[in-house]
Design an enzyme around this catalytic site. Structure first.
Site, short mmCIF file in Angstrom:
data_model
loop_
_atom_site.label_atom_id
_atom_site.label_comp_id
_atom_site.label_asym_id
_atom_site.label_seq_id
_atom_site.Cartn_x
_atom_site.Cartn_y
_atom_site.Cartn_z
N ASP A 92 10.87 -69.78 -18.31
CA ASP A 92 9.84 -70.82 -18.23
C ASP A 92 9.77 -71.51 -16.88
O ASP A 92 9.35 -72.67 -16.77
CB ASP A 92 10.07 -71.86 -19.34
CG ASP A 92 9.71 -71.30 -20.70
OD1 ASP A 92 8.68 -70.59 -20.79
OD2 ASP A 92 10.44 -71.56 -21.67
N ASP A 153 4.65 -66.00 -24.29
CA ASP A 153 4.53 -67.23 -23.51
C ASP A 153 4.68 -66.95 -22.01
O ASP A 153 4.12 -67.63 -21.16
CB ASP A 153 5.59 -68.26 -23.91
CG ASP A 153 5.84 -68.35 -25.40
OD1 ASP A 153 5.63 -67.34 -26.10
OD2 ASP A 153 6.29 -69.41 -25.86
N1 GLY Z 1 7.15 -71.65 -24.81
C1 GLY Z 1 7.68 -72.17 -26.01
C2 GLY Z 1 6.66 -72.78 -26.87
O1 GLY Z 1 5.46 -72.62 -26.67
O2 GLY Z 1 7.06 -73.45 -27.80
#
Ligand code: GLY
Length: 383
Positions: A92, A153
């Site tokens: 992330d 994601d």
């Molecule tokens: N990237 C983790 C979520 O969207 O919860």
């Protein structure tokens, strides 16, 4: 419909939060969601960039240096975090460093912010696994559970890599982003335009094993937020590469999302749960999908594609934004710390199943500003 009131309300809440909470960041509540305020902590999770992004958006909208100074202080904190390697063993990095550092470069040409965003891109590259040709989602290399795992994601973290190639002229960032996007397209997107949240590859030989989920209802279900990350992520991959397959994939995911929107145009937390009273919504998924659809619409307009599909996407954007504003925003609650209600983080884990969710707030504000002022957020440089 004009959204100036919604923007003004959001900006005033962000200012109140900065005044009240200093340099802490809003976090997800663990368990009990009955009290409607954020939990405030240090910069140690995957979500802090969204808050800084909202501060930058507020600065762009108001020109008030109070916001600019807060954003710059937060960027300093992101530099400390990267240098100290604090909780960065995950993919992330784009969520953390695009709306903070890259935003600082986009908004005011800060060389320090640019350097930080480039260093963050290098950090993300450390997660590239050449054997399987993917960016590993979570945990250390070789991790028995997560070493072979990708996640939808992550498509939203690829803009940081694409941008780094544009900035430096070094192709390695873009090549890895393209390979990861191609693999995601092949294995995370299913034939009926739904999506897996995650997919496992064999760590020894890189071969595909199976789809799965982390926050969805079950392994084969379609987690609404995952679908939303895919809509926006593939649309951005198209922006950076011009590859029509990415545009097509984003459209397919959007079509699936739109066809399954409930009556009030804001989705439940998974497309495969029984919908109705008592089922949690995920307003953040709808806010993200809306931003992805706004991105899509821009590309379709440039291609001159004003067909039925274009109209359907445009209508979905308008209906969702109206519903978010009228039924989900805290516009009538001046003391609220959050801007959108009824987001869900991880329903099965009972983590914030019905709460403020900072990325819901961020993408809602991004969509409002894109629609009202043409300010598009911080996933790419403006032309
Ligand atoms: N990237 C983790 C979520 O969207 O919860």
């Amino acid at each position: 419909m004009t959204y100036v009131t919604a923007i003004e309300d959001a900006v005033s809440k962000i200012k109140n939060n900065l005044l009240r909470r200093g340099d802490l960041f809003p976090h997800i509540k663990n368990g009990d969601s009955s009290e409607k305020h954020y939990v405030w902590r240090e910069n140690t999770d995957w979500i802090e960039g969204f808050y800084t992004g909202m501060v930058w958006l507020s600065y762009e909208y108001t020109g008030d240096t109070f916001f600019r100074d807060a954003a710059v202080r937060q960027i300093d904190d992101f530099r400390r975090r990267l240098d100290g390697n604090v909780s960065l063993n995950h993919h992330d990095i784009g969520f953390l460093y695009c709306p903070s550092a890259l935003a600082g470069w986009i908004v005011e040409g800060s060389e320090e912010a640019r350097r930080l965003a480039l260093d963050a891109a290098d950090k993300l590259l450390e997660r590239w696994r050449p054997k399987g040709q993917y960016i590993q989602a979570w945990g250390p290399e070789g991790d028995p559970e997560n070493g072979g795992r990708i996640i939808i994601d992550c498509l939203m973290n690829l803009p940081l890599l694409f941008w780094a190639s544009e900035q430096t002229g070094e192709l390695k960032y873009k090549e890895i982003a393209v390979k990861h996007a191609d693999l995601s397209r092949r294995y995370l997107v299913r034939g009926d335009d739904s999506s897996y949240h995650t997919f496992y590859f064999d760590q020894e030989d890189g071969k595909p094993v199976r789809g799965g989920t982390h926050q969805g209802f079950h392994d084969g279900s379609t987690w609404t937020r995952g679908q939303a990350w895919g809509i926006y992520g593939f649309a951005l991959c198209y922006r950076y590469t011009g590859n029509p397959l990415y545009l097509e994939t984003s459209k397919r995911l959007a079509r699936y999302f739109i066809e399954r929107m409930p009556e009030d145009h804001v989705v439940y937390w998974d497309f495969d749960v029984t919908q109705g009273e008592g089922t949690y919504r995920d307003s953040s998924a709808s806010a993200i999908a809306t931003c992805g659809m706004l991105e899509l619409l821009e590309h379709l307009e440039q291609l001159g594609q004003g067909d039925q599909e274009y109209n359907d996407i445009r209508d979905a954007v308008q209906r969702t934004m109206q519903s978010l504003y009228e039924n989900y925003s805290t516009r009538d609650q001046p003391e609220a710390e959050g801007i959108l209600q009824h987001g869900s983080y991880y329903v099965r884990g009972n983590l914030g199943p019905d709460d403020y969710i900072i990325w819901g707030d961020y993408y809602y504000l991004e969509a409002l500003l894109r629609m009202e002022k043409g300010i598009p957020g911080y996933w790419y440089e403006r032309g």
